[in-house]
Structures are given as C-alpha cells and as structure tokens.
Design an enzyme around this catalytic site. Structure first.
Site, mmCIF file in Angstrom:
data_model
loop_
_atom_site.group_PDB
_atom_site.id
_atom_site.type_symbol
_atom_site.label_atom_id
_atom_site.label_comp_id
_atom_site.label_asym_id
_atom_site.label_seq_id
_atom_site.Cartn_x
_atom_site.Cartn_y
_atom_site.Cartn_z
ATOM 1 N N LYS A 214 0.850 -1.190 0.000
ATOM 2 C CA LYS A 214 0.000 0.000 0.000
ATOM 3 C C LYS A 214 0.886 1.239 0.000
ATOM 4 C CE LYS A 214 -1.713 2.738 2.936
ATOM 5 N NZ LYS A 214 -1.705 3.995 2.112
ATOM 6 N N GLY A 267 6.819 5.041 8.848
ATOM 7 C CA GLY A 267 5.940 6.171 9.084
ATOM 8 C C GLY A 267 6.074 6.681 10.501
ATOM 9 N N SER A 268 5.040 7.337 10.982
ATOM 10 C CA SER A 268 5.101 7.976 12.292
ATOM 11 C C SER A 268 4.958 6.958 13.411
ATOM 12 C CB SER A 268 3.997 9.027 12.413
ATOM 13 O OG SER A 268 2.735 8.406 12.548
ATOM 14 N N THR A 269 5.483 7.306 14.554
ATOM 15 C CA THR A 269 5.381 6.447 15.731
ATOM 16 C C THR A 269 3.930 6.310 16.170
ATOM 17 O OG1 THR A 269 7.595 7.142 16.397
ATOM 18 C CG2 THR A 269 6.223 6.123 18.087
ATOM 19 N N GLU A 289 9.883 1.018 10.999
ATOM 20 C CA GLU A 289 10.889 2.072 10.802
ATOM 21 C C GLU A 289 10.157 3.382 10.966
ATOM 22 O OE1 GLU A 289 12.657 5.024 9.678
ATOM 23 O OE2 GLU A 289 12.488 4.324 7.608
ATOM 24 N N CYS A 323 13.195 10.893 8.117
ATOM 25 C CA CYS A 323 13.041 10.419 9.489
ATOM 26 C C CYS A 323 14.349 10.432 10.270
ATOM 27 C CB CYS A 323 12.430 9.023 9.504
ATOM 28 S SG CYS A 323 13.272 7.819 8.467
ATOM 29 N N GLU A 420 9.368 15.673 16.582
ATOM 30 C CA GLU A 420 9.774 15.546 15.180
ATOM 31 C C GLU A 420 8.980 16.537 14.335
ATOM 32 O OE1 GLU A 420 10.670 11.991 12.020
ATOM 33 O OE2 GLU A 420 8.766 11.902 13.100
#
Length: 521
Positions: A214, A267-269, A289, A323, A420
């Site tokens: 995706k 992606g984001s945490t 990651e 990132c 971030e």
C-alpha cells in the site's frame, strides 16, 4: 542551467513494451514536447497481474505539490480490494505454485531484471517521482538509481539464505533452515516512495515471500509503475499486488488481515502504535521504521566546515522530510557562534524552487497540511524563546515551498528540540561537557540515528558507543548504503532494513532434528 523537465520529459512518449492494457500504456504516457507531463485521467489497482477497478468504484485525486495542480485520479482500495489482493498473494504462495517451486537463483534473476529495467527507464520513473513528491529531479534520479541497486543487491542474496548444522545432545542430527513467512504487507510513506518500495519488496521477494503493497495516497505513481515493471520481468501472477488507498481503510485492513503474516511499515510512531494493535490478534511479524529526532554532537576539534555542511544537508535534503535527519545540533560552547554562522550561511545559500530546475537543491514539501504543521513548529520556536537566525517563511503563493530555517539558543525543553518536525528546521543547542551532552541527546523518545564530529578517535568511539541510535555516523551524517542495516531503537521502532539483516526480517527459522540410528541397538 538545464531544465530537467524539457530535457527529459520531451523524450518520453510511452514505453511500448507492456501488453497489459490501455491503462498501463497511459500510466507512462506524456504529451507534446515542452508541455507539462500528463498521465491517464484514471489509474487502477494492480492485483494478480491485472489492472482492475476498486470494488467500490471510489477514486481519489493525486496532486503535484510543487504546482498544486491535479495529476490524475487513482482507484481507491478499501477492505474488499485488500481481501482480493491477499487472496491472490496467498494463492501464489501455495506449496506447489510456480513461485514456491522456483529455484532461488531464478528469483534472483527476476530481481536483477527489475533493476535493469529500472535503469533503462530511470528518467521516466524519476519524472513520476518528481511530479508526485515535488522533490528535485536530481534527487528523484538518485532515489531511483539507489532502488535499482537494492533490487540487484537482494537478487544476489536470493540463493544465499542459509541455515546451519547443530550439535545437539544425544544421537541426533539437527540443522536450521530459513523459510519464507508468506503474505507480506508493506505500508510505504510519501517521503521516499521509490526507495522504500524497494527496501520492502526486494528482501521479501528474494526470501520467497509474496507481497501486498500500500503506497501512500499522496505518492502512488512510482509504486504503480513498478507493478508494470515486475510484469515485464515476468514475475508470476499474484506475487506482487499494489493497492493505493488510505491508511484508515486499506492500511488498517492490511494490518489486521488474518492472511497477512508480516507487516513492514515506515511512518510515524503514532501510526505505528495503531498498526501494532491491529496485528495483535494475528501475531504478524513486524518491521517498524519510525520517526526520529536525531542529534549530532560537534566537538571543537572537528572540521567545522565539514560538520556544518553535513548537518545542513542531513536536515535540509528532501525539505527535512527525512526520518533520520539531523534536527538537533549540540555544539560545544567554544565553537558555538562560529558554527551557527556557518549553518546560517549554508541555509541562506540553499536554492529552493522548481524541482525541474537543475540548480534546485530543495523542492516543495508534500502538502499544505504538512507546510502548515512545519510553520506551526517554527512559530512555537519563536514563542518559546529560540532565536530565529534565518528562514521561517513560505516561499511564494503557489506550491508548498518553505525557506530553510535555522534556530539558535535552543534549549532541551523547547518543542522544536523535543518533537519531530519533519521539515527544513535546524535547531542548534550549546554544551560544554561530553557526559552531559550524551544524557541530553539520549533523553528523547526517539532513537533512530545520531552523529558525532571530532578528530579524536577515543572520543569518537566513546560517543558512537553511547549515543542511543540505530545508526551512528562519525564525521558524516545521513549516509545510508544498500549493504548496511538501518533501523531504530525506542520510539523509532524495531527491525532492520537494508543489508543482509533485512533478509532475516522476511524469514522464519525452522529447526529440523533427526534421530540417528544406534548400531549397538
């Protein structure tokens, strides 16, 4: 000064090598020299080597962030489409399927061919990436060449997934073997679409798995084009499926699907926590990651020009949408003012503009939402007492362009030092003691990367061993190679991508233990 758009898009008409239908042809079809590149009005999903409409008939609009102009409509995958793709992948993974019975070296040859086709079409893929992501054409070209290298690298490892023999107690013979997991879901972000597609697909296929990918709804074009390339390379049907769509629908269904045995997510945490919860019932294997707030420690004995340039590039490249970007610069008090001046000069000299211009070092950020988020962080920095040395504003009124921004007098409790930002914002903090700065660097929820700059080998080793980051750079920053593993600690996730270690993320270890005959019995 060259104009990449005129130089490369003029020569693109169509590939002329695929026989998978009109929509595939249009995917890489551009019109008339000197005009903007146009794609098909509508691009479909790729399931089981077929270009198909979404079950719902829904579409979403795809925009060029550098111009704010619509590129095309994309079929929107949702739960029904994910179910169909997983079903297709599972069929391709059956024990006696063409893919499962293929020699490992033959899998490698397919990946080699993919890398070769990518290089043959690198200007086409790079053009799609620049249209979709707003990044400079030279950066897109570098990403495509890296992605091609990733496929070739894992092609070489396809027949080298080794187990080992063991010496168990008793009269037994034992060995281990690495086996593919099965259906692997890959959820790819928008900041490095083609690179991260390769990072996930190449080791998964080299290990003998099947994939449902995706891509981000913001940057789906290169992933869809890669589906066509894999068909040209004669990958068996169902082994790779590409489903552009939204995280809340397609992504969530993929993560929670009982037929998916592995999820690789970048992606984001915050999003990762949702995905982990969705995979709990299925106990799918995970590679995460995630975000970062990477520090660099600059000691007074280092090459200050080199340090300033590396740290500048590591936060300003890709408009800071990176990132592992070095967003926190801890600079020794003895050289603090000098370093700030060098950082400001780098930022003021950076060329931001039309991604098709050869001299552009930065293009646009991905969206208006992202631009406003970054500007909000900049305002918080000013409000909380940091000194805005340069930048901090939008450039122009069309396209999401931002000035490279540098803050000095930043302290650890400020929002811009803790969270971030994912934008071209460099925070410079002061320190005097190595032990103190190590604690400050590590006192953060993230642990993706770190860097240190010094000519003292002992200090370099001490810092690199004690900085909490999955990768630590010494006298450089933001350097990733195909051969070296990449992945974070703490809130930056777990698991590794790139290098031989990534193959293990897509394999399960089986132990075989065989009773030996006893001649005395």
């Amino acid at each position: 000064m060259h104009d990449y758009k005129n130089k490369y898009l003029q020569i693109i008409t169509h590939l002329g090598v695929f026989t998978l239908g009109d929509k595939v042809y249009k995917l890489v079809c551009f019109i008339k020299e000197g005009q903007k590149a146009l794609l098909a009005d509508y691009i479909t999903l790729f399931i089981n080597n077929q270009w198909v409409d979404s079950k719902s008939g829904k579409t979403f609009e795809n925009f060029n962030p550098a111009t704010e102009e619509k590129i095309c409509d994309i079929a929107e995958a949702d739960a029904e489409d994910v179910n169909e793709a997983v079903k297709s992948a599972a069929a391709a993974f059956k024990r006696n399927s063409k893919w499962r019975t293929m020699d490992a070296s033959a899998r490698g040859k397919i990946l080699i061919r993919v890398g070769e086709i990518m290089m043959e079409q690198k200007h086409i893929i790079s053009s799609l990436e620049t249209l979709d992501a707003g990044k400079p054409y030279a950066d897109s070209l570098g990403d495509v060449e890296h992605a091609a290298d990733v496929f070739k690298y894992y092609a070489g490892l396809a027949d080298k997934s080794l187990g080992k023999t063991l010496s168990p107690d008793g009269q037994y013979f034992a060995y281990t073997r690495q086996e593919p997991i099965g259906v692997c879901g890959g959820i790819i972000p928008w900041n490095y679409p083609i690179s991260l597609f390769a990072w996930k697909v190449a080791p998964a296929l080299a290990s003998g798995n099947v994939c449902v990918i995706k891509p981000s709804e913001l940057t789906p074009l290169t992933a869809l084009h890669m589906a066509a390339i894999f068909s040209e390379a004669e990958l068996p049907a169902g082994v790779l499926n590409v489903l552009p769509g939204y995280g809340a629908t397609a992504g969530a269904t993929l993560a929670s699907h009982p037929g998916v045995r592995k999820i690789a997510f970048t992606g984001s945490t915050a999003t990762a926590r949702k995905i982990i919860a969705l995979t709990a019932n299925n106990l799918a294997k995970l590679t995460m990651e995630l975000g970062g707030k990477s520090p660099a420690v600059i000691l007074p004995d280092c090459d200050l020009d080199q340090a300033a340039l590396y740290c500048h590039s590591a936060i300003m490249t890709n408009c800071g949408q990176n990132c592992c970007g070095i967003s926190r610069n801890y600079v020794h008090a003895d050289v603090y003012d000098e370093y700030v001046a060098k950082a400001v000069a780098c930022a003021q000299n950076r060329v931001v503009g039309d991604p098709w211009k050869e001299d552009s070092e930065s293009g646009s950020v991905i969206s208006e939402v992202q631009m406003n988020k970054i500007l909000g962080y900049i305002e918080s920095g000013k409000r909380e007492g940091a000194k805005l040395e340069c930048g901090g504003e939008r450039i122009g009124s069309k396209g999401w362009f931002l000035q490279p921004t540098v803050f000095s007098n930043v302290t650890d409790e400020m929002t811009i030092a803790k969270e971030e930002i994912f934008g071209p914002v460099q925070s410079i903090l002061k320190f005097t003691d190595i032990e103190d700065v190590l604690d400050r660097c590590n006192d953060n929820e993230y642990g993706l990367a770190a860097a240190c700059f010094t000519k003292d080998v002992d200090k370099a080793m001490y810092l690199s061993h004690n900085l909490k980051g999955g990768i630590t750079w010494v006298n450089c920053a933001d350097i990733l190679t195909t051969q070296t593993p990449f992945g974070g600690f703490k809130g930056s996730g777990y698991g590794k991508e790139l290098g031989e270690d990534a193959m293990k993320e897509y394999c399960e270890m089986k132990t075989v233990l065989m009773k030996m005959s006893n001649k005395n019995s």
